[in-house]
Design a protein around this motif. Structure first.
Motif, mmCIF file in Angstrom:
data_model
loop_
_atom_site.group_PDB
_atom_site.id
_atom_site.type_symbol
_atom_site.label_atom_id
_atom_site.label_comp_id
_atom_site.label_asym_id
_atom_site.label_seq_id
_atom_site.Cartn_x
_atom_site.Cartn_y
_atom_site.Cartn_z
ATOM 1 N N PHE A 30 -8.343 2.604 -7.665
ATOM 2 C CA PHE A 30 -6.908 2.497 -7.390
ATOM 3 C C PHE A 30 -6.222 3.154 -8.588
ATOM 4 O O PHE A 30 -6.669 2.957 -9.725
ATOM 5 C CB PHE A 30 -6.517 1.009 -7.332
ATOM 6 N N HIS A 32 -2.350 3.408 -10.213
ATOM 7 C CA HIS A 32 -0.911 3.108 -10.230
ATOM 8 C C HIS A 32 -0.283 3.975 -11.304
ATOM 9 O O HIS A 32 -0.548 3.784 -12.504
ATOM 10 C CB HIS A 32 -0.666 1.630 -10.534
ATOM 11 N N TYR A 50 5.157 -9.724 -17.925
ATOM 12 C CA TYR A 50 4.898 -9.634 -16.480
ATOM 13 C C TYR A 50 4.366 -8.234 -16.160
ATOM 14 O O TYR A 50 4.400 -7.338 -17.011
ATOM 15 C CB TYR A 50 6.174 -9.959 -15.685
ATOM 16 N N GLU A 53 4.670 -2.665 -13.874
ATOM 17 C CA GLU A 53 5.360 -1.891 -12.833
ATOM 18 C C GLU A 53 6.593 -2.642 -12.319
ATOM 19 O O GLU A 53 7.333 -2.129 -11.492
ATOM 20 C CB GLU A 53 4.391 -1.528 -11.699
ATOM 21 N N PHE A 54 6.820 -3.875 -12.860
ATOM 22 C CA PHE A 54 8.030 -4.635 -12.500
ATOM 23 C C PHE A 54 8.999 -4.722 -13.664
ATOM 24 O O PHE A 54 9.932 -5.523 -13.650
ATOM 25 C CB PHE A 54 7.652 -6.053 -12.048
ATOM 26 N N HIS A 101 5.841 3.797 -5.489
ATOM 27 C CA HIS A 101 5.738 2.357 -5.701
ATOM 28 C C HIS A 101 7.109 1.728 -5.439
ATOM 29 O O HIS A 101 8.040 2.414 -4.987
ATOM 30 C CB HIS A 101 5.214 2.049 -7.110
ATOM 31 N N HIS A 102 7.288 0.453 -5.746
ATOM 32 C CA HIS A 102 8.556 -0.228 -5.429
ATOM 33 C C HIS A 102 9.757 0.475 -6.067
ATOM 34 O O HIS A 102 10.863 0.407 -5.515
ATOM 35 C CB HIS A 102 8.533 -1.688 -5.915
ATOM 36 N N TYR A 144 -1.328 5.149 -1.231
ATOM 37 C CA TYR A 144 -0.585 3.882 -1.299
ATOM 38 C C TYR A 144 0.885 4.267 -1.079
ATOM 39 O O TYR A 144 1.366 5.254 -1.644
ATOM 40 C CB TYR A 144 -0.785 3.252 -2.686
ATOM 41 N N LEU A 148 8.898 -1.405 0.392
ATOM 42 C CA LEU A 148 9.923 -1.933 -0.531
ATOM 43 C C LEU A 148 10.344 -0.796 -1.471
ATOM 44 O O LEU A 148 9.483 -0.112 -2.024
ATOM 45 C CB LEU A 148 9.323 -3.084 -1.317
ATOM 46 N N TRP A 150 13.294 0.039 -4.402
ATOM 47 C CA TRP A 150 14.432 -0.416 -5.210
ATOM 48 C C TRP A 150 15.474 0.674 -5.403
ATOM 49 O O TRP A 150 16.609 0.393 -5.792
ATOM 50 C CB TRP A 150 13.961 -0.872 -6.596
ATOM 51 N N TRP A 193 -2.400 2.994 2.466
ATOM 52 C CA TRP A 193 -2.450 1.643 1.900
ATOM 53 C C TRP A 193 -1.001 1.180 1.754
ATOM 54 O O TRP A 193 -0.329 1.505 0.781
ATOM 55 C CB TRP A 193 -3.123 1.698 0.537
ATOM 56 N N ASP A 195 2.181 -1.326 1.099
ATOM 57 C CA ASP A 195 2.507 -2.474 0.265
ATOM 58 C C ASP A 195 4.010 -2.731 0.409
ATOM 59 O O ASP A 195 4.724 -1.940 1.061
ATOM 60 C CB ASP A 195 2.167 -2.148 -1.201
ATOM 61 N N TRP A 198 6.465 -7.595 2.742
ATOM 62 C CA TRP A 198 6.519 -9.044 2.927
ATOM 63 C C TRP A 198 7.930 -9.561 3.202
ATOM 64 O O TRP A 198 8.102 -10.687 3.584
ATOM 65 C CB TRP A 198 5.934 -9.762 1.703
ATOM 66 N N ARG A 228 -1.794 -4.716 5.854
ATOM 67 C CA ARG A 228 -0.565 -5.126 5.156
ATOM 68 C C ARG A 228 0.690 -4.461 5.727
ATOM 69 O O ARG A 228 1.791 -4.953 5.529
ATOM 70 C CB ARG A 228 -0.710 -4.772 3.677
ATOM 71 N N GLU A 254 -6.023 -9.512 -2.972
ATOM 72 C CA GLU A 254 -5.419 -8.825 -4.129
ATOM 73 C C GLU A 254 -5.667 -9.695 -5.362
ATOM 74 O O GLU A 254 -5.253 -10.843 -5.417
ATOM 75 C CB GLU A 254 -3.914 -8.663 -3.893
ATOM 76 N N TRP A 282 -0.828 -3.624 -12.988
ATOM 77 C CA TRP A 282 -1.272 -2.483 -12.178
ATOM 78 C C TRP A 282 -0.847 -1.193 -12.863
ATOM 79 O O TRP A 282 -1.615 -0.270 -13.033
ATOM 80 C CB TRP A 282 -0.703 -2.587 -10.772
#
Ligand SMILES: C[C@@H]1N[C@@H](C(=O)NCc2ccccc2)[C@H](O)[C@@H]1O
Length: 452
Positions: A30, A32, A50, A53-54, A101-102, A144, A148, A150, A193, A195, A198, A228, A254, A282
């Motif tokens: 994988f 990221h 945290y 990637e966030f 990504h997000h 991937y 989602l 942002w 893939w 993601d 949710w 997913r 995960e 990630w």
């Protein structure tokens, strides 16, 4: 059973060539990589523990400030061929990369948003460089994609008004266009893939998730889609409201693996576990001292565990903002790769062997083979490896994979029970014993069941 319009499209495992290849690959890398790799979990001198990637949300950074990182994305040490060579040596057969990504930043020159690689100092189509380099090493490439987003003002977490539904409908069109662009412009892509699916907004639009799956499979026949992505008529995800798996494989594992005894049912569908090297990072994080960092042996055991339960293992790497790979990841690639070079045959094209899990380690078995693989992580002090075989299976000769000339004693100790006598010595890496087995004959019933 409920009548579903957006539920599972088929039951059981796909057995076409593309899926058989996906399954036989077993071990994947994988990756990221995005703007989050530039700050690497640190903002204004403060380290945020945290997931890196966030950082945008952990450090409460405005979208405008975060998005300006695009003008700093210029990976001077990036070399796709070096990444692909390292992956080849690690022994992976596929690689899944974050196209978006997000944060919403696209590694490819998308026509549908300016928030992409072409507007960075790097300019070039970095996704194409990566796909070509990995394919040249014989490694399949999967994409991937985070639903989602942002960055995109039309993204919604929920649909609470007419305005929401109009905006989110624009967003869904945008995302579907991006996915069609990826499936069209990178024709060697083997799987998607998904993601970031949710939130209530996606769950209320199950129709779209099926439409995307169908679109991708028509643009790229044989392409593989993870569970997913999908939500059914009632917002049920991964499995539809009748309990049937949606998509082509379960991707809910995960940072965890199925329990080798309690979760034995996972052997009846295709699945993949994705794993971080730290506890939960990630994207690249500058400071890995903030959590446990898994050793090569811990990760290798997870790979063997996944194969023994009929699943794939996707190990995550987070390249730095400059395109280099951190030393811990280089070391893991080398150590796992050295073991895979000698023992890969007990992973590639192997599956659940149908035997009861024992404490010393894991069984794997190549499709249709009369050879049983035993991968030993916990050598018993007795040196005696207990094996319970299914009715009718007989164990014959055994040897260490690397020393076929040296027999290991196979002792039948009761009905459908054997002990293998392992030489007692210090072992410093997982040992592989291959056992010739015979399913045909009924073994002579020379054992008396106890009357209790
Ligand atoms: C495969 C992993 N899935 C992503 C994830 O955990 N997203 C969950 C999440 C999404 C938004 C805010 C907090 C947490 C991670 O960033 C990795 O991409």
């Amino acid at each position: 059973r409920l009548e579903l319009k957006y539920g599972a499209q088929y039951t059981g495992k796909r057995t076409d060539a593309a899926m058989n290849k996906w399954r036989s690959n077993r071990f994947g890398q994988f990756i990221h990589w995005g703007l989050y790799a530039i700050p690497g979990g640190v903002w204004n001198g403060k380290t945020y523990n945290y997931a890196a990637e966030f950082l945008k949300s952990s450090a409460h950074i405005s979208t405008a400030t975060w998005d300006s990182l695009m003008y700093k994305f210029n990976p001077k040490k990036f070399n796709a061929k070096e990444w692909a060579k390292m992956a080849k040596k690690m022994g992976v057969k596929y690689m899944t990369i974050t196209t978006k990504h997000h944060e919403g930043f696209c590694l490819w020159p998308s026509r549908y948003t300016d928030f992409n690689i072409s507007n960075t100092p790097y300019k070039k189509d970095i996704l194409k460089e990566i796909v070509d380099a990995y394919n040249a090493e014989g490694i399949d490439v999967n994409f991937y994609y985070s639903v989602l987003d942002w960055h995109n003002p039309d993204w919604r977490y929920d649909i609470k008004s007419k305005e929401d539904s109009i905006a989110f409908r624009r967003y869904l069109d945008f995302a579907e266009n991006q996915l069609k662009e990826l499936a069209t412009n990178y024709p060697t892509v083997k799987a998607f893939w998904f993601d970031g699916t949710w939130d209530a907004s996606v769950k209320k639009n199950g129709w779209w998730t099926l439409e995307v799956e169908k679109m991708l499979k028509s643009v790229r026949p044989g392409v593989i889609i993870n569970s997913r992505l999908r939500a059914d008529d009632y917002g049920s995800r991964h499995k539809d409201s009748n309990g049937e798996l949606m998509g082509d494989y379960e991707s809910g594992y995960e940072r965890r693996l199925p329990d080798p005894v309690k979760d034995i049912k996972v052997t009846s569908w295709d699945w993949e576990a994705c794993m971080t090297i730290p506890e939960n990072q990630w994207g690249y994080h500058q400071d890995w001292s903030i959590s446990h960092v898994k050793s090569p042996l811990e990760l290798l055991e997870m790979l063997v565990h996944a194969t023994s339960m009929g699943g794939n293992f996707l190990l995550n790497f987070g390249p730095k903002g400059d395109g280099s790979i951190r030393s811990e990841e280089q070391n893991i690639a080398k150590t796992i790769g050295d073991w895979m070079a000698v023992n890969g045959q007990v992973i590639y094209n192997c599956d659940y062997a149908g035997l009861k899990k024992q404490d010393w380690g894991y069984f794997t078995r190549e499709k249709g083979s009369n050879q049983l693989n035993m991968v030993i992580f916990n050598v018993p002090v007795s040196g005696l490896l207990h094996v319970d075989v299914p009715k009718g299976m007989i164990l014959k000769k055994a040897h260490f994979l690397t020393t076929p000339g040296q027999q290991i004693k196979v002792e039948e100790i009761a009905k459908n029970q054997y002990l293998l006598h392992m030489p007692i010595k210090l072992y410093t890496s997982p040992q592989v014993i291959v056992v010739e087995c015979d399913n045909g004959k009924e073994n002579a019933n020379k054992y008396q069941d106890a009357k209790t």
